[in-house]
Enzyme design. Sequence first.
Site, PDB file in Angstrom:
ATOM      1  N   GLU A  56      36.441  41.637  31.794  1.00 61.31           N
ATOM      2  CA  GLU A  56      36.689  43.071  31.726  1.00 61.31           C
ATOM      3  C   GLU A  56      35.552  43.794  30.998  1.00 61.31           C
ATOM      4  OE1 GLU A  56      41.575  42.759  31.358  1.00 61.31           O
ATOM      5  OE2 GLU A  56      40.307  42.615  29.581  1.00 61.31           O
ATOM      6  N   ASP A  74      48.702  43.952  39.184  1.00 57.01           N
ATOM      7  CA  ASP A  74      49.917  43.380  39.766  1.00 57.01           C
ATOM      8  C   ASP A  74      51.076  44.347  39.622  1.00 57.01           C
ATOM      9  OD1 ASP A  74      51.547  42.271  37.102  1.00 57.01           O
ATOM     10  OD2 ASP A  74      49.386  42.192  36.876  1.00 57.01           O
TER      11      ASP A  74
END
Length: 238
Positions: A13, A199
């Site tokens: 990230e 998700d």
Amino acid sequence: MKKICFVVAMEGEAKPLIRHFGLRHIGGRFGQLPSQAYEAFYAGKEITLITNGVDSETGLDYIGCEAAVLSAHLAISSFPPDLIINAGTAGGFASKGAQIGDVYLSDRYVVFHDRRVAIPGWDKMGQGYLPCADCRNIASRIRAKLGVCTSGSSLDITEEDLEQMKQTGGEVKDMEAAAIAWVASLYHIPLLCVKAITDLVDTGHPTPEQFNDNFLLATQRLDDACFRLIDEKLIDEL
């Protein structure tokens, strides 16, 4: 807003942010502790970035609330910032309008969803209701949605977790934001959470598979939002 500190759990990230802002690694800043520090001057800002580091046995990123508390404390005590930005990936709820790749900014407060203490007073403290910066005026300009970030120590979700999320209004599920918010609140430093959805927790699809399939897309959207916050000086409006 002259001093900005990103607190990011995973190297995957963080890497695009490190490249974009030209951050240099400060080796050994925290001794034997795993958290890693990067810094640079960019666009008139002193920018630092702290990651949780990796586990020496597995080589995997440290994730979760404990690692986040350590990184947030080290970030603030070593590089006292004007603003903390917790950037990362997260789960969302299709029932609340989330889609894969959506970017959310933290709204109203940040909470925990797995600290169940059924004693009056302790229950609210366990959930947190921790403050975050008011970013309603900038969300639409980076095509971000607003949502309450809710954190817990597990990737999966239980019925008890869902009930707490219902009580607190949690809309974006991660494993670090509330822990960082707690440390930031102790130091009275404003916090902004930027989360990209990997998700959808309420669709019945296995979370690990969704995370792996959508991580690249989500991090691209996450990093673009973070770039714009700095490059377009939007954080100065917080």
